[in-house]
Design an enzyme around this catalytic site. Sequence first.
Site, PDB file in Angstrom:
ATOM      1  CD  GLU A 141       7.697  -1.446  -3.089  1.00  0.00           C
ATOM      2  OE1 GLU A 141       7.129  -0.496  -2.548  1.00  0.00           O
ATOM      3  OE2 GLU A 141       7.787  -2.548  -2.542  1.00  0.00           O
ATOM      4  CG  ASP A 142       6.712   2.250  -0.236  1.00  0.00           C
ATOM      5  OD1 ASP A 142       7.335   1.256  -0.669  1.00  0.00           O
ATOM      6  OD2 ASP A 142       6.002   2.188   0.788  1.00  0.00           O
ATOM      7  CG  ASP A 195       2.697   1.625   7.446  1.00  0.00           C
ATOM      8  OD1 ASP A 195       3.491   1.356   6.521  1.00  0.00           O
ATOM      9  OD2 ASP A 195       2.369   0.793   8.320  1.00  0.00           O
ATOM     10  CE  LYS A 255      14.637   2.821   5.069  1.00  0.00           C
ATOM     11  NZ  LYS A 255      14.149   2.611   6.452  1.00  0.00           N
ATOM     12  NE  ARG A 276      -2.521  -2.196   2.972  1.00  0.00           N
ATOM     13  CZ  ARG A 276      -2.890  -2.525   4.197  1.00  0.00           C
ATOM     14  NH1 ARG A 276      -3.536  -1.697   4.970  1.00  0.00           N
ATOM     15  NH2 ARG A 276      -2.586  -3.715   4.665  1.00  0.00           N
ATOM     16  N   GLY A 277       2.076   1.154   0.469  1.00  0.00           N
ATOM     17  CA  GLY A 277       2.892   2.344   0.666  1.00  0.00           C
ATOM     18  C   GLY A 277       3.086   3.231  -0.550  1.00  0.00           C
ATOM     19  CG  LEU A 314      11.094  -3.844  -4.986  1.00  0.00           C
ATOM     20  CD1 LEU A 314      12.145  -2.847  -5.395  1.00  0.00           C
ATOM     21  CD2 LEU A 314      10.115  -4.079  -6.141  1.00  0.00           C
ATOM     22  CG  ASP A 322      14.488  -1.211   4.803  1.00  0.00           C
ATOM     23  OD1 ASP A 322      15.651  -0.800   4.925  1.00  0.00           O
ATOM     24  OD2 ASP A 322      13.783  -1.548   5.776  1.00  0.00           O
ATOM     25  NE  ARG A 345      -0.680   2.672   4.966  1.00  0.00           N
ATOM     26  CZ  ARG A 345       0.331   1.837   4.665  1.00  0.00           C
ATOM     27  NH1 ARG A 345       1.300   2.235   3.888  1.00  0.00           N
ATOM     28  NH2 ARG A 345       0.350   0.619   5.150  1.00  0.00           N
TER      29      ARG A 345
HETATM   30  P1  IMP Z   1      11.998  -4.438   2.284  1.00  0.00           P
HETATM   31  O1  IMP Z   1      11.375  -5.736   1.936  1.00  0.00           O
HETATM   32  O2  IMP Z   1      12.803  -4.482   3.566  1.00  0.00           O
HETATM   33  O3  IMP Z   1      12.792  -3.812   1.150  1.00  0.00           O
HETATM   34  O4  IMP Z   1      10.824  -3.455   2.668  1.00  0.00           O
HETATM   35  C1  IMP Z   1      10.031  -2.908   1.720  1.00  0.00           C
HETATM   36  C2  IMP Z   1       8.755  -2.354   2.287  1.00  0.00           C
HETATM   37  O5  IMP Z   1       8.813  -2.087   3.692  1.00  0.00           O
HETATM   38  C3  IMP Z   1       8.541  -1.014   1.632  1.00  0.00           C
HETATM   39  O6  IMP Z   1       7.855  -1.175   0.415  1.00  0.00           O
HETATM   40  C4  IMP Z   1       7.774  -0.258   2.689  1.00  0.00           C
HETATM   41  O7  IMP Z   1       6.397  -0.476   2.512  1.00  0.00           O
HETATM   42  C5  IMP Z   1       8.282  -0.823   3.986  1.00  0.00           C
HETATM   43  N1  IMP Z   1       9.350   0.042   4.538  1.00  0.00           N
HETATM   44  C6  IMP Z   1      10.676  -0.099   4.453  1.00  0.00           C
HETATM   45  N2  IMP Z   1      11.347   0.891   5.063  1.00  0.00           N
HETATM   46  C7  IMP Z   1      10.387   1.725   5.552  1.00  0.00           C
HETATM   47  C8  IMP Z   1      10.436   2.958   6.290  1.00  0.00           C
HETATM   48  O8  IMP Z   1      11.493   3.546   6.603  1.00  0.00           O
HETATM   49  N3  IMP Z   1       9.228   3.490   6.598  1.00  0.00           N
HETATM   50  C9  IMP Z   1       8.039   2.916   6.266  1.00  0.00           C
HETATM   51  N4  IMP Z   1       7.950   1.778   5.574  1.00  0.00           N
HETATM   52  C10 IMP Z   1       9.117   1.177   5.218  1.00  0.00           C
HETATM   53 MG    MG Z   2       6.031  -0.876  -0.224  1.00  0.00          MG
END
Ligand code: IMP
Ligand code: MG
Length: 175
Positions: free
Chosen positions: A98-99, A158, A130, A42-43, A107, A102, A164
């Site tokens: 994607e937002d 969020d 990040k 949703r982000g 992804l 991390d 959000r």
């Molecule tokens: P990943 O799988 O760790 O890359 O996380 C991806 C998802 O986690 C992103 O699409 C966000 O929805 C959420 N996310 C990662 N970092 C943050 C943050 O700093 N704030 C809020 N949501 C985050």
């Molecule tokens: Mg996301």
Amino acid sequence: MTENDLEVVFSAGQLSERIAELGAEISRDYRGEELIAVCVMRGSFVFAADLFRSLDADLRIDFLEVTRYGDKDVPDEELRVISDVFHDVRGKHVLLVEDIVDEGNTLWAVKRMLEGRNPASLKICALFDKPARRRKPVRADYVGFTIEDRFVIGFGMDYKQKYRNIPYLAAVKKR
Ligand code: IMP
Ligand code: MG
């Protein structure tokens, strides 16, 4: 948490300026092609709404909602598809929106799932990256801003499903 606990990381103006640049770049790259752009819920909904409106492209818009089971400590592969894309992406150019990237787990799993359906191409556009926390070998083809390892909220993102709607990118102030 109140507004006083928050720090502006990027203002609404800075975000919209950068999103317009991304839109122009993506429009150039897909000129003459049909594109399916997928908002990863949703982000990404705030970013996607702005990005899509800045695209001058032969565009179809789609949505994919995924979640990772439970909390941070679960295996990476356990991605749950809550709502799949509407389109058949076989032979199509697909752009995942994607937002934030991390650890990269989300992804990476989404990319693998869609690649299995044999799109003509699959690219990723992320508003924030990040890289410090990356655990999976995944990189976005288009990145709005590379940011330090800090938890951010607002502009669609969020903390426990809240914040959000904050119209800029915020971080909780360090004490
Ligand atoms: P990943 O799988 O760790 O890359 O996380 C991806 C998802 O986690 C992103 O699409 C966000 O929805 C959420 N996310 C990662 N970092 C943050 C943050 O700093 N704030 C809020 N949501 C985050
Ligand atoms: Mg996301």
